[in-house]
Design a protein around this motif. Structure first.
Motif, PDB file in Angstrom:
ATOM      1  N   ALA A 173       0.617  -1.339  -0.369  1.00  0.00           N
ATOM      2  CA  ALA A 173       0.288   0.069  -0.075  1.00  0.00           C
ATOM      3  C   ALA A 173       0.423   1.422   0.339  1.00  0.00           C
ATOM      4  O   ALA A 173       1.665   1.664   0.590  1.00  0.00           O
ATOM      5  CB  ALA A 173      -0.891  -0.084   0.855  1.00  0.00           C
ATOM      6  N   VAL A 175       1.458   5.666  -1.834  1.00  0.00           N
ATOM      7  CA  VAL A 175       1.272   6.892  -2.989  1.00  0.00           C
ATOM      8  C   VAL A 175       2.162   6.921  -4.133  1.00  0.00           C
ATOM      9  O   VAL A 175       2.924   7.918  -3.612  1.00  0.00           O
ATOM     10  CB  VAL A 175       0.309   7.850  -1.503  1.00  0.00           C
ATOM     11  CG1 VAL A 175       0.074   8.838  -2.948  1.00  0.00           C
ATOM     12  CG2 VAL A 175      -0.345   7.664  -0.865  1.00  0.00           C
ATOM     13  N   ASP A 194      -1.283   0.629  -5.114  1.00  0.00           N
ATOM     14  CA  ASP A 194      -1.175   1.829  -5.186  1.00  0.00           C
ATOM     15  C   ASP A 194      -2.509   3.205  -5.383  1.00  0.00           C
ATOM     16  O   ASP A 194      -3.685   2.770  -5.609  1.00  0.00           O
ATOM     17  CB  ASP A 194      -0.620   1.985  -6.473  1.00  0.00           C
ATOM     18  CG  ASP A 194       0.352   3.718  -6.574  1.00  0.00           C
ATOM     19  OD1 ASP A 194      -0.114   4.858  -6.002  1.00  0.00           O
ATOM     20  OD2 ASP A 194       0.952   3.714  -7.415  1.00  0.00           O
ATOM     21  N   GLN A 195      -2.229   3.977  -4.488  1.00  0.00           N
ATOM     22  CA  GLN A 195      -3.256   4.948  -4.410  1.00  0.00           C
ATOM     23  C   GLN A 195      -4.116   4.830  -4.996  1.00  0.00           C
ATOM     24  O   GLN A 195      -5.055   5.611  -5.701  1.00  0.00           O
ATOM     25  CB  GLN A 195      -2.928   6.095  -3.050  1.00  0.00           C
ATOM     26  CG  GLN A 195      -4.219   6.209  -2.327  1.00  0.00           C
ATOM     27  CD  GLN A 195      -4.151   8.201  -3.697  1.00  0.00           C
ATOM     28  OE1 GLN A 195      -3.267   8.099  -4.588  1.00  0.00           O
ATOM     29  NE2 GLN A 195      -5.298   8.699  -2.989  1.00  0.00           N
ATOM     30  N   ASN A 198      -6.467   3.027  -6.951  1.00  0.00           N
ATOM     31  CA  ASN A 198      -7.519   2.508  -5.905  1.00  0.00           C
ATOM     32  C   ASN A 198      -7.891   2.997  -4.898  1.00  0.00           C
ATOM     33  O   ASN A 198      -8.174   3.004  -3.399  1.00  0.00           O
ATOM     34  CB  ASN A 198      -6.969   1.158  -4.962  1.00  0.00           C
ATOM     35  CG  ASN A 198      -6.444   0.199  -5.786  1.00  0.00           C
ATOM     36  OD1 ASN A 198      -7.196  -0.636  -6.331  1.00  0.00           O
ATOM     37  ND2 ASN A 198      -4.931   0.047  -6.173  1.00  0.00           N
ATOM     38  N   GLY A 199      -7.951   4.848  -5.048  1.00  0.00           N
ATOM     39  CA  GLY A 199      -8.710   6.066  -4.265  1.00  0.00           C
ATOM     40  C   GLY A 199      -9.644   5.728  -3.786  1.00  0.00           C
ATOM     41  O   GLY A 199      -9.725   5.574  -2.375  1.00  0.00           O
ATOM     42  N   SER A 201      -9.790   3.139  -1.290  1.00  0.00           N
ATOM     43  CA  SER A 201      -9.260   2.663  -0.454  1.00  0.00           C
ATOM     44  C   SER A 201      -8.716   3.268   0.603  1.00  0.00           C
ATOM     45  O   SER A 201      -8.356   2.989   1.575  1.00  0.00           O
ATOM     46  CB  SER A 201      -8.364   1.270  -0.567  1.00  0.00           C
ATOM     47  OG  SER A 201      -9.380   0.104  -0.857  1.00  0.00           O
ATOM     48  N   TYR A 202      -8.464   4.157   0.757  1.00  0.00           N
ATOM     49  CA  TYR A 202      -7.674   5.515   0.714  1.00  0.00           C
ATOM     50  C   TYR A 202      -8.954   6.841   1.358  1.00  0.00           C
ATOM     51  O   TYR A 202      -9.648   6.937   0.399  1.00  0.00           O
ATOM     52  CB  TYR A 202      -7.154   6.040  -0.016  1.00  0.00           C
ATOM     53  CG  TYR A 202      -5.498   4.693   0.057  1.00  0.00           C
ATOM     54  CD1 TYR A 202      -4.858   4.684   0.792  1.00  0.00           C
ATOM     55  CD2 TYR A 202      -6.032   4.210  -0.876  1.00  0.00           C
ATOM     56  CE1 TYR A 202      -3.646   3.642   0.711  1.00  0.00           C
ATOM     57  CE2 TYR A 202      -4.916   2.643  -1.284  1.00  0.00           C
ATOM     58  CZ  TYR A 202      -4.078   2.494  -0.324  1.00  0.00           C
ATOM     59  OH  TYR A 202      -3.076   1.141  -0.619  1.00  0.00           O
ATOM     60  N   VAL A 214      -2.841  11.469   3.829  1.00  0.00           N
ATOM     61  CA  VAL A 214      -3.564  10.362   3.177  1.00  0.00           C
ATOM     62  C   VAL A 214      -3.582   8.964   4.287  1.00  0.00           C
ATOM     63  O   VAL A 214      -2.403   8.491   4.999  1.00  0.00           O
ATOM     64  CB  VAL A 214      -2.997   9.627   1.961  1.00  0.00           C
ATOM     65  CG1 VAL A 214      -3.191   8.000   1.510  1.00  0.00           C
ATOM     66  CG2 VAL A 214      -2.603  10.854   0.629  1.00  0.00           C
ATOM     67  N   THR A 216      -5.701   5.278   5.013  1.00  0.00           N
ATOM     68  CA  THR A 216      -6.325   3.768   5.261  1.00  0.00           C
ATOM     69  C   THR A 216      -7.166   3.047   6.785  1.00  0.00           C
ATOM     70  O   THR A 216      -6.185   3.484   7.904  1.00  0.00           O
ATOM     71  CB  THR A 216      -5.449   2.647   4.156  1.00  0.00           C
ATOM     72  OG1 THR A 216      -6.344   1.862   3.305  1.00  0.00           O
ATOM     73  CG2 THR A 216      -4.304   2.397   4.835  1.00  0.00           C
TER      74      THR A 216
END
Length: 379
Positions: A173, A175, A194-195, A198-199, A201-202, A214, A216
């Motif tokens: 995980a 950014v 990666d954020q 997979n926006g 999830s963050y 940022v 999660t």
């Protein structure tokens, strides 16, 4: 002289003799035997009970000593002890075999002053710490199983953190990241979460300014892993074993320097809990939700640097090869050797005989520094 025969006696006139008298009169039945026979008749039920018990006991003993089944093992065996299962990440006991195979997730967590205090570090199984750039250190927090409700701030990836996380077949995980790290993690064989892609999830917290905000959560990471089919992690962790504090510790205070006062760390050994209370920049290093961080094992690992390919001019910590390391646990300091054969190969910790070194069970912090820029001392 003539004598007249007497008249024969009738049946009524014949003398009567009882059986007892016959037994007394019989010369063939001794008195002792007659007494024994009478005792046996009187205690017949006792004799039958004792005889039956002896027969049953004999059969039972015979069965134990003669009856066998598969593999020549005795028919009657002791009850087996329940099987215990241990986390391959931390060595701690877990509920069942399924818990040993749960997916592993590594989260890149920032350590600049604006990111402190962090969330989730105290709950990680293993934490790797090294300089990211400009003397600023960063963490790779590795989790298996239950994760904290809040983890962060999440920052960008470097190639050497990816190399350490690859050992655990871990989802990473982060950014974004350095170009060489992104090129590698996005190739086949890695679990990239990666954020950037997979926006959902963050999220960005409102109480901190970007880019230090940022975050999660364990719940979101578990859902993200499941959606991508990352349902298990198969790996061999460090060798673990039980340990207890030594009577006379030789390493109760540790100073681990990375670059400068803002990022240098210290550990104070607490014999009562057999842990090392961590300090950062001269103050206790607290997890925002979990209090002061106190790992069971601390490892100071020496590694060289190499200039990163490309125009940015940054340097990467070298993870492939071998070098010196010091393990602090149970109040002692032990010199060992680290070895890693490739980017994806496991990091091995070896004793003086070249065998896997046994770490204590529990959270482990691995600080990686470069001699000449960083150092480790203890007393």
């Amino acid at each position: 002289m003539y004598i007249k025969n007497p008249r024969p006696a009738t049946a009524a006139q014949k003398p009567t003799v009882t059986s007892a008298k016959l037994e007394q009169a019989s010369p063939n039945v001794p008195a002792k035997k007659r007494s024994f026979v009478q005792w046996c008749k009187k205690h017949l039920w006792v004799i039958v009970l004792i005889t039956t018990s002896l027969v049953i006991a004999g059969i039972f003993i015979f069965a134990i000593n003669s009856v066998q089944h598969d593999g020549g093992l005795p028919f009657f065996t002791a009850k087996k002890k329940p099987t215990k299962f241990y986390s391959p990440l931390t060595g701690l006991e877990v509920a069942d075999e399924a818990a040993t195979k749960q997916p592993v997730t590594g989260v890149m967590i920032e350590n600049s002053p604006d990111a402190r205090p962090q969330s989730g570090l105290s709950r990680a199984g293993i934490v790797y710490e090294a300089v990211a750039e400009g003397g600023i250190t960063r963490f790779l927090a590795v989790y298996q199983g239950a994760k904290p409700a809040l983890i962060g701030p999440v920052r960008s990836l470097r190639l050497y953190y990816l190399s350490w996380g690859a050992q655990y077949q871990a989802s990473i995980a982060h950014v974004g990241g350095s170009s060489n790290a992104l090129d590698t993690v996005r190739s086949s064989g890695y679990r990239d979460i990666d954020q950037f892609f997979n926006g959902g999830s963050y999220w960005r917290a409102s109480d901190r300014r970007a880019p230090h905000n940022v975050y999660t959560s364990g719940e979101k990471l578990d859902a993200l892993n499941a959606s991508k089919g990352f349902k298990e992690s198969s790996f061999t962790g460090f060798k673990r074993g039980d340990g207890k504090p030594v009577e006379t510790p030789n390493a109760t205070t540790i100073q681990l320097n990375f670059s400068g006062g803002t990022y240098n760390t210290a550990y104070a050994y607490d014999k009562a809990t057999n842990t090392y209370k961590r300090s950062l920049a001269g103050a206790p290093h607290a997890d925002r939700e979990g209090g002061q961080i106190a790992p069971r094992v601390v490892i100071a690992l020496e590694a060289p640097l190499e200039r990163r390919v490309g125009p940015d001019g940054y340097e990467d910590t070298v993870t492939i090869g071998s070098g010196k390391a010091t393990v602090f646990q149970n109040g002692t300091a032990t010199a060992i050797t680290w070895k890693k054969d490739s980017l994806t190969a496991p990091l091995k910790l070896l004793d003086e005989n070249g065998k896997d070194f046994t770490l204590g069970r529990g959270q482990t912090w691995i600080g990686v520094f470069t001699p000449g820029r960083g150092s480790v001392t203890w007393q």
